[in-house]
Design a protein around this motif. Structure first.
Motif, mmCIF file in Angstrom:
data_model
loop_
_atom_site.group_PDB
_atom_site.id
_atom_site.type_symbol
_atom_site.label_atom_id
_atom_site.label_comp_id
_atom_site.label_asym_id
_atom_site.label_seq_id
_atom_site.Cartn_x
_atom_site.Cartn_y
_atom_site.Cartn_z
ATOM 1 N N UNK A 25 120.526 69.046 158.488
ATOM 2 C CA UNK A 25 121.964 69.513 158.573
ATOM 3 C C UNK A 25 122.374 69.685 156.929
ATOM 4 N N UNK A 26 121.782 68.777 156.408
ATOM 5 C CA UNK A 26 121.964 68.801 154.924
ATOM 6 C C UNK A 26 121.150 69.697 154.116
ATOM 7 N N UNK A 27 121.599 71.108 153.833
ATOM 8 C CA UNK A 27 120.896 72.084 153.261
ATOM 9 C C UNK A 27 120.341 71.562 151.928
ATOM 10 N N UNK A 28 121.263 70.939 151.031
ATOM 11 C CA UNK A 28 120.979 70.656 149.823
ATOM 12 C C UNK A 28 119.599 69.561 149.799
ATOM 13 N N UNK A 29 119.489 68.949 150.873
ATOM 14 C CA UNK A 29 118.340 67.698 150.865
ATOM 15 C C UNK A 29 117.077 68.576 151.474
ATOM 16 N N UNK A 30 117.459 69.392 152.236
ATOM 17 C CA UNK A 30 116.197 70.383 152.747
ATOM 18 C C UNK A 30 115.732 71.254 151.589
ATOM 19 N N UNK A 31 116.430 71.745 150.811
ATOM 20 C CA UNK A 31 115.851 72.424 149.681
ATOM 21 C C UNK A 31 115.248 71.606 148.834
ATOM 22 N N UNK A 206 112.595 77.904 158.333
ATOM 23 C CA UNK A 206 112.854 77.358 157.232
ATOM 24 C C UNK A 206 113.950 77.970 156.122
ATOM 25 N N UNK A 207 113.874 79.618 156.327
ATOM 26 C CA UNK A 207 114.869 80.317 155.480
ATOM 27 C C UNK A 207 116.254 79.972 155.813
ATOM 28 N N UNK A 208 116.532 79.760 156.924
ATOM 29 C CA UNK A 208 117.994 79.530 157.650
ATOM 30 C C UNK A 208 118.114 78.299 157.310
#
Ligand code: URA
Length: 215
Positions: A25-31, A206-208
């Protein structure tokens, strides 16, 4: 083929975080985890590139050291590849870069069959260079194959490395059969592809997850 999951290392922590539905849910962490894996893979791949001896002048003398003979070209596929590519670019900081826009083009009436559509590519001269083609998800291997062949129009690289974070056995077989000249670097190998050609257990889209849902 080099698979990070086959030895204990910090890479496994970053892959586990990418998979975790709560942390996703944390996009910044995912990226950032995609980027961190790009950094670790860049370091491993750097061990297999050509080096030359260079003298560096210090304030007190000369230090002789082995440095990369040439920076690689870092290629990726929009859009999920961008954070992963950034990790490679952080380490190969003088690299040239190539980008391709490729996506699954579904044929009308059959939502489970698809061809890869490619509508954008930009690259430097690749002749005699080390090419690192990175894409976080090696599902069918079809987009990597299509982009690799399109890149060859810009020259024949001396060596090509394909880097992915998660791979399916089907995708690995496809790449090994169609692109035997490329060396594979993988974060982990998963079980299978589902009916929609997503990697299982995988991590989702992964893109979403990196950039938000698309329409
Ligand atoms: N692309 C993704 O983002 N996820 C998959 O599982 C397969 C392709």
């Amino acid at each position: 083929m080099f698979v990070f999951a086959q030895q204990p290392s910090l890479a496994n922590q970053y892959v586990a975080e990418l998979r975790d539905v709560t942390l996703q849910k944390d996009r910044l962490r995912f990226r950032r985890n995609l980027e961190r894996l790009g950094e670790l893979m860049a370091y491993e791949i750097s061990k297999e590139m050509p080096y030359q001896t260079v003298d560096v002048k210090t304030p007190l003398g000369i230090a002789s050291t082995e440095l990369l003979r040439q920076q690689p070209v870092l290629a990726t596929i929009l859009r999920a590849g961008l954070p992963f590519h950034q990790g490679f670019a952080n380490y190969f900081d003088g690299a040239e870069n190539a980008f391709a826009g490729a996506y699954r083009g579904y044929s009308a009436g059959d939502d489970e069959a698809f061809e890869i559509a490619m509508d954008y590519i930009v690259a430097p001269d690749l002749s005699g260079k080390t090419l690192i083609l990175c894409d976080p998800m090696l599902a069918t291997g079809k987009s990597l194959e299509k982009v690799y062949h399109a890149l060859l129009r810009y020259g024949i690289p001396a060596q090509t490395h394909i880097a992915a974070i998660l791979a399916s056995p089907e995708g690995i077989r496809h790449v090994q059969r169609q692109l035997p000249q490329c060396r594979l670097w993988l974060g982990a190998i998963d079980d299978h592809l589902n009916d929609h050609f997503y990697i299982v257990p995988g991590l989702g889209d992964a893109g979403d997850l990196a950039f938000g849902p698309k329409v």
